[in-house]
Design an enzyme around this catalytic site. Structure first.
Site, PDB file in Angstrom:
ATOM      1  CB  VAL A 167     -63.673  10.697  53.931  1.00 28.09           C
ATOM      2  CG1 VAL A 167     -64.717  11.041  54.984  1.00 28.09           C
ATOM      3  CG2 VAL A 167     -62.356  10.318  54.595  1.00 28.09           C
TER       4      VAL A 167
ATOM      5  CG  ASP B 172     -49.674  13.023  58.542  1.00 27.36           C
ATOM      6  OD1 ASP B 172     -48.826  13.783  58.025  1.00 27.36           O
ATOM      7  OD2 ASP B 172     -50.523  12.409  57.883  1.00 27.36           O
TER       8      ASP B 172
END
EC number: 2.7.-.-
Length: 546
Positions: free
Chosen positions: A138, A288
């Site tokens: 990211v 998740d």
């Protein structure tokens, strides 16, 4: 196998042996060739004898790289496959790897944006990654169009061939498990690898993650419980995702949350409510929800709000699964094990010929000791785990959606009790479950179903007269066909009766003629004529049966 696959397989075997993982295979299952092969590798001894088996397995998977790390993380949720000491160690696996060169990420972003330079779309692009994992990393930037802060997630370049090569080897190893482990066939290793492959390939498609995030955001729009960052779909592609940058406190940083004055009890209870809302109201849940993907807003700490990211893995339940799951929980906490057993059979989770009495006894034996704890300390996740483990002994098929749900529930419980150790999950969840079940039956549910179907029936209403006419006409033709078949059957019945009658007469004449021919020779040609007549009559009767 290609030379590259052989080298990789050699590295995997060397790593496994250096951590003594051949101990996972019982000696009695080692054939003579395998024993000789192991002895021939005497120069690859266990170099970590001071560590327990679970820790050695975790360290070996970390050394093998990201594909194996994620495989271990998935296996940690399958506690029906491993003893607790191994599953607990696998749960400690961290998906943290060194970042790849930011210039490669920049080139990938430019390719996704049609070859235009990054600064044509973004300002303040940071070449240094904010975070890095095995599949993607990211970077931060600002949208040129409105100045909003965003994060840009990009897939690692050339990761797909690496994943495909390692998956091929994992499949090869999985095929050996039934031969090497006594319980190997029941574990269904190939199914486990196939499930992992699907999850991993899904994570490589950031368009899928974008769609998941948009759906979750819509489900919790204006909710005080959960905030999902905005996704900027116009900038997203299969290898790139752009979404709003958020600032929050990691949910695992209890000290920072307390320092911010967060209402920890309410925060913990909201985590449970968010989970059950996703499962039972929306049939679409973030699967998740480990602490790395959950933050808490700095704002209004007395009315805390979760922030969820990384929506690559989601789960869903159909209406029947939701009802059976809710009723299972309620029956379990009411200690109605007969009901639990019947629900498993009715849902199709276990075969229909399962002996309910034996199944009930097995569930009681496993679950009754759980109630020795105070109700507030009972784990929903472990309740599900115990039920599934027991059901697997009765040939319960793997239910991927329930495995995802059980994993997520364990995460939610772990986070909730870390935030507020006195959290009573049953007290928080019971009203929600009972209200949901009540809402699914009775007059309100019937009224809602009629409302949902009303547009369909209104649309079909003009067709009803024609359908009725067609049905009546078809009924007339059907009646004619039935009458015709009945007449044919009647004729056949008469013909069969005549045939049996003639066959009987023919046989009688034949036997009588034979008897007279032997015992009454003085009768001349009469016995012969009787025999000839018997044969003729018998043949006529036989022909009528054709």
């Amino acid at each position: 196998m290609t030379p590259g696959e052989v080298r990789r397989l050699y590295f995997i075997i060397r790593t496994f042996l250096s951590y003594g993982l051949d101990e996972l295979i019982p000696r009695m299952r080692l054939t003579l060739p395998l024993r000789l092969w192991r002895y021939s590798l005497f120069w690859m001894p266990n170099r970590h004898k001071d560590k327990l088996l679970g820790e050695r397995l975790r360290l070996a998977l970390q050394e093998l790289g990201p594909v194996w790390i994620k495989f271990g993380q998935m296996l940690s949720t399958r506690r029906d496959l491993f003893p607790p000491q191994i599953a607990d160690q696998l749960a400690l696996l961290q998906d943290k790897v060194a970042p790849f060169d930011g210039r490669l990420a920049k080139a990938q972003i430019e390719e996704a944006m049609g070859g235009l330079p990054v600064d044509a779309w973004f300002d303040d692009f940071d070449i240094q990654p904010l975070a890095s994992a095995s599949i993607a990393q990211v970077h931060t930037a600002r949208l040129k169009s409105n100045g909003k802060e965003v994060v840009i997630k990009v897939i690692r370049p050339d990761i797909l061939p690496v994943i495909q090569a390692d998956l091929k080897l994992i499949y090869r190893l999985a095929r050996w498990v039934p031969r090497l482990l006594p319980d190997g066939r029941r574990l269904r290793p190939t199914e486990v690898v196939r499930e992992y492959e699907k999850t991993l390939i899904d994570e490589l498609n950031l368009l899928r993650e974008s769609a998941n995030a948009i759906q979750l955001r819509r489900n919790f729009e204006n909710s005080p419980m959960l905030y999902i960052p905005e996704v900027y779909s116009d900038y997203c592609s299969q290898n790139m995702m752009v979404m709003e940058r958020i600032y929050g406190i990691p949910v695992s940083d209890v000290a920072a949350l307390e320092k911010n004055g967060t209402n920890m009890k309410l925060l913990a209870e909201r985590g449970v409510k968010v989970f059950f809302t996703q499962v039972f109201r929306d049939s679409f849940f973030h699967a998740d929800m480990h602490p790395g993907n959950i933050f808490v807003s700095h704002e209004h700490p007395e009315n805390p709000q979760y922030i969820g990211i990384d929506c690559g893995i989601v789960g869903s339940l159909n209406k029947e699964d939701k009802r059976y799951l809710a009723e299972n929980f309620i029956a379990f906490f009411n200690r109605d094990y007969r009901k639990v057993a019947e629900l498993h059979v009715d849902s199709g989770w276990v075969p229909p010929d399962t002996n309910v009495e034996d199944f009930e006894f097995a569930i009681r034996t496993v679950c009754e000791p759980i109630f020795e704890k105070p109700l507030a300390e009972i784990s929903f996740g472990h309740v599900l785990l115990n039920l599934f483990n027991t059901a697997r002994r009765f040939n319960m098929e793997v239910q991927p959606q329930l495995v995802l749900l059980q994993k997520t529930l364990l995460y939610v419980e772990g986070v909730g009790r870390q935030l507020y150790p006195q959290l009573d999950l049953w007290k928080t969840a019971k009203p929600f479950l009972e209200s949901w079940i009540k809402d699914q039956v009775g007059i309100p549910a019937l009224t809602r179903a009629l409302k949902e179907k009303a547009p369909f029936w209104v649309e079909k209403m003009p067709e009803i007269p024609e359908l009725v006419y067609d049905s009546l006409r078809q009924g007339k033709y059907l009646q004619h066909s039935v009458d015709k078949i009945a007449r044919e059957l009647q004729v056949n019945h008469v013909r069969q009766s005549q045939s049996r009658y003639l066959l009987g007469i023919g046989a009688t004449l034949l036997l009588s003629g034979s008897f007279l021919l032997v015992n009454r020779p003085e009768w001349g040609l009469m016995p012969s004529w009787l025999m000839v007549g018997g044969v003729v009559v018998w043949l006529v009767g036989w022909r009528k049966t054709r």
